[in-house]
Design a protein around this motif. Sequence first.
Motif, short mmCIF file in Angstrom:
data_model
loop_
_atom_site.label_atom_id
_atom_site.label_comp_id
_atom_site.label_asym_id
_atom_site.label_seq_id
_atom_site.Cartn_x
_atom_site.Cartn_y
_atom_site.Cartn_z
N GLU A 74 17.90 57.85 -14.09
CA GLU A 74 16.89 58.67 -13.59
C GLU A 74 15.92 59.37 -14.90
OE1 GLU A 74 18.70 61.13 -10.71
OE2 GLU A 74 19.94 59.44 -9.96
N LEU A 75 14.79 60.10 -14.35
CA LEU A 75 13.85 60.77 -15.21
C LEU A 75 14.27 61.61 -16.23
CD1 LEU A 75 11.13 61.41 -12.51
CD2 LEU A 75 11.02 59.54 -14.20
N ASP A 76 15.56 62.47 -15.96
CA ASP A 76 15.87 63.38 -16.77
C ASP A 76 16.34 62.62 -17.88
OD1 ASP A 76 18.00 62.48 -15.67
OD2 ASP A 76 19.35 64.30 -15.66
N GLU A 77 17.07 61.35 -17.99
CA GLU A 77 17.64 60.80 -19.26
C GLU A 77 16.49 60.24 -19.81
OE1 GLU A 77 20.50 56.75 -19.77
OE2 GLU A 77 20.82 57.97 -17.98
N ILE A 78 15.67 59.54 -19.12
CA ILE A 78 14.34 58.99 -19.87
C ILE A 78 13.61 60.03 -20.68
CG2 ILE A 78 12.11 57.70 -19.41
CD1 ILE A 78 15.00 56.17 -18.75
N ILE A 79 13.51 61.13 -19.93
CA ILE A 79 12.79 62.37 -20.74
C ILE A 79 13.51 62.53 -22.30
CG2 ILE A 79 11.88 64.55 -20.91
CD1 ILE A 79 10.02 62.70 -19.54
N SER A 80 14.94 62.70 -22.03
CA SER A 80 15.49 62.93 -23.10
C SER A 80 15.55 61.92 -24.24
CB SER A 80 17.15 63.09 -22.83
OG SER A 80 17.40 64.34 -21.93
N VAL A 81 15.56 60.65 -24.04
CA VAL A 81 15.39 59.42 -24.79
C VAL A 81 13.99 59.68 -25.46
CG1 VAL A 81 14.96 57.01 -25.18
CG2 VAL A 81 16.66 57.86 -23.75
N VAL A 82 12.87 59.98 -24.79
CA VAL A 82 11.27 60.05 -25.13
C VAL A 82 11.39 61.22 -26.26
CG1 VAL A 82 9.15 60.56 -24.80
CG2 VAL A 82 10.30 58.85 -23.08
N ARG A 83 12.20 62.33 -26.13
CA ARG A 83 12.12 63.44 -26.82
C ARG A 83 12.93 62.88 -28.01
NH1 ARG A 83 10.09 68.04 -24.38
NH2 ARG A 83 10.49 68.02 -22.18
N LYS A 84 13.98 62.44 -28.17
CA LYS A 84 14.49 61.85 -29.16
C LYS A 84 13.80 60.90 -30.15
CE LYS A 84 19.18 62.40 -27.41
NZ LYS A 84 20.32 61.72 -26.57
N TYR A 85 12.90 60.10 -29.65
CA TYR A 85 12.14 59.14 -30.27
C TYR A 85 10.98 59.82 -30.83
CZ TYR A 85 14.42 54.61 -29.43
OH TYR A 85 15.16 53.50 -29.52
N SER A 86 10.44 60.81 -30.04
CA SER A 86 9.14 61.66 -30.52
C SER A 86 9.39 62.43 -31.61
CB SER A 86 8.57 62.02 -29.36
OG SER A 86 9.37 63.34 -29.08
N LYS A 87 10.70 62.71 -31.95
CA LYS A 87 11.33 63.66 -32.96
C LYS A 87 10.78 63.19 -34.43
CE LYS A 87 15.10 67.00 -34.35
NZ LYS A 87 14.19 67.63 -34.87
N ASP A 88 9.90 63.71 -35.18
CA ASP A 88 9.47 63.20 -36.58
C ASP A 88 9.04 61.88 -36.58
OD1 ASP A 88 10.53 65.62 -37.86
OD2 ASP A 88 12.70 64.88 -37.63
N THR A 89 8.36 61.58 -35.55
CA THR A 89 7.75 60.25 -35.53
C THR A 89 6.31 60.43 -35.01
OG1 THR A 89 8.20 59.51 -33.14
CG2 THR A 89 9.83 58.88 -35.01
N ILE A 90 5.36 59.38 -35.13
CA ILE A 90 4.09 59.46 -34.26
C ILE A 90 4.25 58.35 -33.27
CG2 ILE A 90 1.65 59.07 -34.69
CD1 ILE A 90 2.13 59.63 -37.55
N MET A 91 3.75 58.87 -32.03
CA MET A 91 3.78 57.95 -31.09
C MET A 91 2.65 57.14 -30.88
SD MET A 91 6.94 58.95 -29.83
CE MET A 91 7.23 58.47 -28.26
N VAL A 92 2.47 55.95 -30.29
CA VAL A 92 1.35 55.13 -30.30
C VAL A 92 1.24 54.61 -28.82
CG1 VAL A 92 0.00 53.08 -30.89
CG2 VAL A 92 1.38 54.52 -32.55
N PHE A 93 0.06 54.84 -28.22
CA PHE A 93 -0.17 54.31 -26.81
C PHE A 93 -1.32 53.82 -26.90
CE2 PHE A 93 2.11 58.49 -26.73
CZ PHE A 93 2.85 58.40 -25.60
#
Length: 188
Positions: A74-93
């Motif tokens: 569900e969304l809460d798990e997905i948002i947690s994953v996105v937050r982990k990946y975005s820590k100290d990285t640069i997101m690209v879209f």
Amino acid sequence: MWDENVYCCVDIETTGIDPSMGDRIIEIAIIPIYKGKIVKEWIYTSLVNPKVNIQAYAQSVHKISNSDIENAPELDEIISVVRKYSKDTIMVFHNAKFDLTFLDYAAKEVGQLPLDVYYIDTLDISKAVYGRRRKLESLAQEMKISHKVTHRAYDDAFVTANVFIRFFDMLGWEVIHEFLKRWMGREY
């Protein structure tokens, strides 16, 4: 020459185009790049159960059905994953505002603050390079990227990653970093 940053190319698929009208995320993929190479061991991809039905049109575009997402995270798990990946990285879209707005709606829906991320948008780079915004499909064709845009998160994030790598190699670190922006619930 590539820098020491990890760049995480993100793509989402949704039930429609307007989160303020109830459209939600149904799939996400994150493809990390380090020193110009996709790091396969760090790739994350998942269907998402947004607790809303996927309308027939969206099902036909993404080939994702309601039964496909029934047991997905569900969304809460997905948002947690996105937050982990975005820590100290640069997101690209490719079209960052679309994806980030949906991710912010998802965060709000599960009682969390909006994302606070640094990001680069390949759509902005395409406008600077070609004088106009270019679709991901046309960039992939022009750059002879064999992987196709399919309107599935993994495929489209993979194409975005390859487009970003080509732009980075073409323009270099200093020019690419002119496109760096910060998102904190909106662009800064």
